[in-house]
Design a protein around this motif. Structure first.
Motif, PDB file in Angstrom:
ATOM      1  N   GLY A  43     128.367 -70.536   3.297  1.00  0.00           N
ATOM      2  CA  GLY A  43     128.583 -71.977   3.243  1.00  0.00           C
ATOM      3  C   GLY A  43     130.035 -72.362   3.434  1.00  0.00           C
ATOM      4  O   GLY A  43     130.341 -73.432   3.973  1.00  0.00           O
ATOM      5  N   ALA A  46     130.904 -71.425   7.445  1.00  0.00           N
ATOM      6  CA  ALA A  46     130.206 -72.187   8.490  1.00  0.00           C
ATOM      7  C   ALA A  46     130.995 -73.415   8.963  1.00  0.00           C
ATOM      8  O   ALA A  46     131.231 -73.567  10.173  1.00  0.00           O
ATOM      9  N   PHE A  90     126.511 -71.597  13.377  1.00  0.00           N
ATOM     10  CA  PHE A  90     126.540 -72.538  12.249  1.00  0.00           C
ATOM     11  C   PHE A  90     125.157 -72.650  11.616  1.00  0.00           C
ATOM     12  O   PHE A  90     125.027 -72.660  10.383  1.00  0.00           O
ATOM     13  N   SER A  94     124.075 -71.564   7.826  1.00  0.00           N
ATOM     14  CA  SER A  94     123.501 -72.586   6.936  1.00  0.00           C
ATOM     15  C   SER A  94     122.215 -72.098   6.299  1.00  0.00           C
ATOM     16  O   SER A  94     121.958 -72.354   5.112  1.00  0.00           O
ATOM     17  N   PHE A  97     123.113 -69.680   3.674  1.00  0.00           N
ATOM     18  CA  PHE A  97     123.628 -70.443   2.539  1.00  0.00           C
ATOM     19  C   PHE A  97     122.486 -71.046   1.717  1.00  0.00           C
ATOM     20  O   PHE A  97     122.556 -71.100   0.482  1.00  0.00           O
ATOM     21  N   VAL A 120     118.274 -77.857   3.457  1.00  0.00           N
ATOM     22  CA  VAL A 120     119.404 -77.143   4.063  1.00  0.00           C
ATOM     23  C   VAL A 120     118.894 -76.164   5.127  1.00  0.00           C
ATOM     24  O   VAL A 120     119.518 -75.988   6.182  1.00  0.00           O
ATOM     25  N   THR A 121     117.746 -75.542   4.872  1.00  0.00           N
ATOM     26  CA  THR A 121     117.158 -74.630   5.860  1.00  0.00           C
ATOM     27  C   THR A 121     116.776 -75.373   7.129  1.00  0.00           C
ATOM     28  O   THR A 121     117.076 -74.916   8.247  1.00  0.00           O
ATOM     29  N   SER A 123     118.005 -78.155   8.142  1.00  0.00           N
ATOM     30  CA  SER A 123     119.255 -78.571   8.773  1.00  0.00           C
ATOM     31  C   SER A 123     119.833 -77.445   9.624  1.00  0.00           C
ATOM     32  O   SER A 123     120.253 -77.665  10.766  1.00  0.00           O
ATOM     33  N   GLY A 124     119.838 -76.234   9.080  1.00  0.00           N
ATOM     34  CA  GLY A 124     120.337 -75.089   9.830  1.00  0.00           C
ATOM     35  C   GLY A 124     119.520 -74.828  11.079  1.00  0.00           C
ATOM     36  O   GLY A 124     120.073 -74.562  12.161  1.00  0.00           O
ATOM     37  N   LEU A 160     120.666 -82.783   6.038  1.00  0.00           N
ATOM     38  CA  LEU A 160     121.836 -82.344   5.285  1.00  0.00           C
ATOM     39  C   LEU A 160     122.313 -83.440   4.333  1.00  0.00           C
ATOM     40  O   LEU A 160     122.739 -83.162   3.212  1.00  0.00           O
ATOM     41  N   LEU A 221     130.085 -81.498   6.314  1.00  0.00           N
ATOM     42  CA  LEU A 221     130.721 -80.194   6.500  1.00  0.00           C
ATOM     43  C   LEU A 221     131.621 -79.862   5.311  1.00  0.00           C
ATOM     44  O   LEU A 221     131.662 -78.715   4.841  1.00  0.00           O
ATOM     45  N   LEU A 224     129.480 -78.787   2.434  1.00  0.00           N
ATOM     46  CA  LEU A 224     129.056 -77.392   2.537  1.00  0.00           C
ATOM     47  C   LEU A 224     130.147 -76.445   2.036  1.00  0.00           C
ATOM     48  O   LEU A 224     129.880 -75.519   1.272  1.00  0.00           O
TER      49      LEU A 224
END
Length: 287
Positions: A43, A46, A90, A94, A97, A120-121, A123-124, A160, A221, A224
């Motif tokens: 995190g 990234a 990235f 993520s 993270f 978050v998953t 988002s990644g 996110l 960002l 994170l």
């Protein structure tokens, strides 16, 4: 619970100490903390790496403006592979993270915690696909490629933002001594990011949409990076506490093998914890 020779039979084999064996509870805890620290660093790295690579490719693009051009424009044309790879890396970091969030956030808010992890998953994954879609320029019509890229980017940053707001809820019953003002920070960060999203939408047709896009991107960002730093710090503290507790437990077991008595064990070994105190320490570490 008094730590005796019988108690230690579950930890020892053949009369030798097995604290480093895979089945030892203290090692399992420390392995878990090491994993938490590794994912926390994902995190932290990234957003720093993402920003660095955007800056590098911006310098390689003659006439590119941080004020007037979108970040995604770096994924088209010369040196596009840098930005497309940047999106993919990235996204992978993520997701890693997110696994750390699963292990680090308090378990008391089960649904909220799972929600943060999934957001978050997603988002990644969204950022990853945003990079992958641009690889198909020239293969499919540009309208389809840019449309898919815009959609995945929007999903990535919207989820996110949602994860920041849900983190605030997930930490409702968190330990204030550990989390401090982080819970409030997550709420404020999510609200600011949401406000900047509307600013970005409002300025899409202007000559400075690149600047408003960067302002919008910067907030999640930074969240994170700060969240990763917070999780790494907490995991490091607990890892140190667990190591200290393991050593105390081992020394107490040695003392109890020589003395079948209870009470505080203040000896030349430097241990001044009673078995009851060790039990309290264990309960605190499992919270």
């Amino acid at each position: 619970m008094k730590i005796t020779t019988n108690t230690m039979k579950g930890f020892d084999k053949g009369g030798s100490r097995s604290a480093l064996c895979s089945g030892h509870p203290f090692q399992r805890k420390n392995n878990n903390r090491a994993f938490q620290r590794m994912t926390a660093w994902a995190g932290i790295i990234a957003p720093i790496l993402f920003t660095f690579l955007v800056a590098v490719e911006s310098l390689l693009r003659q006439g590119y403006s941080q004020i007037c051009n979108y970040v995604s424009e770096l994924g088209v044309g010369s040196y596009a592979i840098i930005q497309n790879t940047n999106f993919i890396i990235f996204g992978l970091l993520s997701i890693l993270f997110a696994l750390g969030l699963e292990a680090s956030l308090p378990a008391s808010r089960g649904r909220s915690k799972k929600g943060v992890v999934w957001l978050v998953t997603v988002s990644g994954l969204g950022v990853m696909f945003a990079g992958v879609t641009l690889l198909f320029i020239g293969v499919f019509p540009d309208d389809y490629v840019f449309g898919a890229h815009t959609l995945t980017t929007f999903v990535a940053f919207l989820t996110l933002i949602a994860s920041q707001l849900l983190t605030w809820r997930a930490l409702k019953n968190g330990d204030d001594a550990l989390w401090g003002h982080y819970r409030t920070y997550s709420l404020v960060s999510g609200l600011v990011a949401l406000a900047l999203l509307f600013v970005l939408i409002y300025t899409l047709g202007t000559a400075y949409h690149g600047a408003t896009e960067r302002a919008f991107i910067a907030v999640p960002l930074i969240w994170l990076a700060i969240t990763g730093t917070k999780l790494e710090s907490i995991a490091k503290i607990k890892q140190t506490q667990e190591l200290t507790l393991r050593k105390a437990t081992e020394k107490l077991s040695d003392i109890n093998e020589e003395k079948e008595s209870e009470g505080p064990q203040a000896t030349a070994l430097g241990i001044d914890h009673s078995p009851e105190e060790v039990e309290k320490m264990k309960m605190h570490m499992n919270m």
